[in-house]
Design an enzyme around this catalytic site. Structure first.
Site, PDB file in Angstrom:
ATOM      1  CB  SER A 101       7.094   3.930  -3.211  1.00  0.00           C
ATOM      2  OG  SER A 101       6.814   3.117  -2.118  1.00  0.00           O
ATOM      3  CG  HIS A 158       7.505  -1.480  -3.486  1.00  0.00           C
ATOM      4  ND1 HIS A 158       8.756  -1.287  -2.963  1.00  0.00           N
ATOM      5  CD2 HIS A 158       6.765  -0.418  -3.084  1.00  0.00           C
ATOM      6  CE1 HIS A 158       8.767  -0.173  -2.251  1.00  0.00           C
ATOM      7  NE2 HIS A 158       7.576   0.376  -2.308  1.00  0.00           N
ATOM      8  CG  HIS A 173       7.452  -1.074   3.299  1.00  0.00           C
ATOM      9  ND1 HIS A 173       7.051  -1.634   2.111  1.00  0.00           N
ATOM     10  CD2 HIS A 173       8.078   0.078   2.987  1.00  0.00           C
ATOM     11  CE1 HIS A 173       7.436  -0.855   1.103  1.00  0.00           C
ATOM     12  NE2 HIS A 173       8.061   0.192   1.609  1.00  0.00           N
ATOM     13  CE1 TYR A 219       3.200  -0.721   3.966  1.00  0.00           C
ATOM     14  CE2 TYR A 219       4.890   0.835   4.638  1.00  0.00           C
ATOM     15  CZ  TYR A 219       4.161   0.219   3.645  1.00  0.00           C
ATOM     16  OH  TYR A 219       4.383   0.529   2.338  1.00  0.00           O
ATOM     17  CD  GLU A 220       4.879  -4.698   2.450  1.00  0.00           C
ATOM     18  OE1 GLU A 220       4.469  -5.473   1.585  1.00  0.00           O
ATOM     19  OE2 GLU A 220       6.010  -4.169   2.395  1.00  0.00           O
ATOM     20  CB  ALA A 227       8.562   7.628  -2.092  1.00  0.00           C
ATOM     21  CG  MET A 280       5.652   5.032   6.084  1.00  0.00           C
ATOM     22  SD  MET A 280       4.040   4.517   5.448  1.00  0.00           S
ATOM     23  CE  MET A 280       3.121   6.067   5.509  1.00  0.00           C
ATOM     24  CB  SER A 281      11.114   2.227   3.648  1.00  0.00           C
ATOM     25  OG  SER A 281      11.635   3.325   2.933  1.00  0.00           O
ATOM     26  CG  ASN A 328       3.886  13.313   0.227  1.00  0.00           C
ATOM     27  OD1 ASN A 328       4.670  12.392   0.003  1.00  0.00           O
ATOM     28  ND2 ASN A 328       3.390  13.548   1.420  1.00  0.00           N
ATOM     29  CG  HIS A 387       0.778   4.330  -2.379  1.00  0.00           C
ATOM     30  ND1 HIS A 387       2.058   4.469  -1.849  1.00  0.00           N
ATOM     31  CD2 HIS A 387       0.865   3.311  -3.268  1.00  0.00           C
ATOM     32  CE1 HIS A 387       2.860   3.572  -2.408  1.00  0.00           C
ATOM     33  NE2 HIS A 387       2.175   2.860  -3.265  1.00  0.00           N
TER      34      HIS A 387
HETATM   35  N1  HPA Z   1       4.709  10.245   5.085  1.00  0.00           N
HETATM   36  C1  HPA Z   1       5.257   9.036   5.306  1.00  0.00           C
HETATM   37  N2  HPA Z   1       5.778   8.292   4.354  1.00  0.00           N
HETATM   38  C2  HPA Z   1       5.757   8.774   3.106  1.00  0.00           C
HETATM   39  C3  HPA Z   1       5.203  10.025   2.798  1.00  0.00           C
HETATM   40  C4  HPA Z   1       4.648  10.795   3.849  1.00  0.00           C
HETATM   41  O1  HPA Z   1       4.143  11.908   3.656  1.00  0.00           O
HETATM   42  N3  HPA Z   1       5.355  10.203   1.460  1.00  0.00           N
HETATM   43  C5  HPA Z   1       5.980   9.092   0.985  1.00  0.00           C
HETATM   44  N4  HPA Z   1       6.223   8.224   1.980  1.00  0.00           N
END
Ligand code: HPA
Length: 286
Positions: free
Chosen positions: A37, A68, A90, A92-93, A120, A221-222, A245, A259
């Site tokens: 990402s 993406h 992903h 989750y998609e 990320a 998440m990847s 973050n 996001h």
């Molecule tokens: N949590 C899960 N996935 C993420 C995060 C997060 O804080 N930041 C970027 N991808």
């Protein structure tokens, strides 16, 4: 339980996509790079590039997520022939594990031996700051522990062993190399455990505190499904997380993860990541 993933596609499927790629270019990549990402910029530096939108590639999963691009770029970077995935799909998609990891099987059939995978991630370690890089040393596969594992189902021995080891899933040699490159560049590079959750919701504060207790340093998440299949395929893997973050561990906090901040942090992370990956490519043994 989901459809047994290894039986959803056959080697003939992988080879159809492989043949589609080899018919379009004379490049024969030995290294693949997956850009997460907001980290797609590196793909623009590939020379003599052939670019194929994912939509044109047979069976290739499409990414629906902002940040993406969804194209495969094949060409030269630091005198290496590389195949870059600018964007990924992903779990989750709504794609099954077999489709999420389909590109890895195509890489395998193309003869790729080295995979550099980026993402990320949220920082769990309080010392991590948004914009930092973390070398992935190991992972915790939460969906995998609950049965969403890309290697589930009948094993195809032609692709890899029934019981692959993941002890050195993130190659010790490549991690050493990346640390050397980071030192030379004067780049702060953490090293830690990545915990994989399916998403798409961000974690609750209680989950964040639990993940810390489990020994994880970054959450995302990847990546993990791809890394498992790459290891099954006998590739060596280098994994790098860009900390976008800081995970929020207090339900009374005013802050919310989102996001947009992931994409915003990508602007700080992308140049560092590009320098690190280029340095690794320069020093990689053939
Ligand atoms: N949590 C899960 N996935 C993420 C995060 C997060 O804080 N930041 C970027 N991808």
């Amino acid at each position: 339980m989901t459809v047994p993933p290894q039986s959803e596609f056959t080697i003939a499927d992988y080879d159809r996509t492989t043949a589609f790629i080899t018919a379009r270019t004379a490049h024969r990549p030995s290294v693949a790079i997956i850009l997460g990402s907001g980290l797609g910029a590196l793909a623009d530096s590939v020379n003599d590039a052939l670019s194929i939108p994912y939509a044109e590639l047979p069976n290739w999963p499409h990414s629906t997520v902002a940040g993406h691009s969804g194209r495969l770029v094949i060409g030269h970077l630091e005198d290496r022939t590389v195949m870059v995935m600018q964007g990924r799909s992903h779990f989750y998609e709504g794609q099954g594990m077999a489709r999420v990891t389909y590109p890895i099987r195509v890489m395998q059939r193309l003869g790729i031996r080295t995979l550099i995978v980026t993402n990320a991630a949220g920082g769990l370690d309080p010392a991590y700051r948004p914009g930092d890089l973390m070398l992935i040393k190991d992972h915790i596969n939460m969906p995998g522990l609950a049965g969403h594992n890309p290697l589930l189902g009948p094993n195809n021995d032609e692709l890899g062993p029934r019981f692959p080891s993941l002890t050195n899933a993130y190659s010790r040699d490549l991690r050493r190399l990346a640390r050397t490159v980071a030192d030379d560049l004067n780049l702060l590079l953490h090293e830690g455990v990545y915990v994989y959750l399916s998403g798409p919701a961000f974690e609750t504060p209680a989950e964040i505190r639990m993940l810390r207790m489990l020994g994880a340093h970054a959450v995302g998440m990847s990546t993990v499904p791809e890394v498992m299949v790459a290891n099954h395929a006998g590739m060596r893997v280098l994994g790098i997380s860009g900390i976008s973050n800081s995970a929020i561990d207090d339900p009374d906090a005013d802050l919310q993860p989102n996001h947009d901040e992931v994409l915003e942090a990508g602007k700080t992370i992308a140049p560092k990541l590009t320098a690190l990956v280029r340095g690794v490519l320069r020093r990689l043994e053939a």
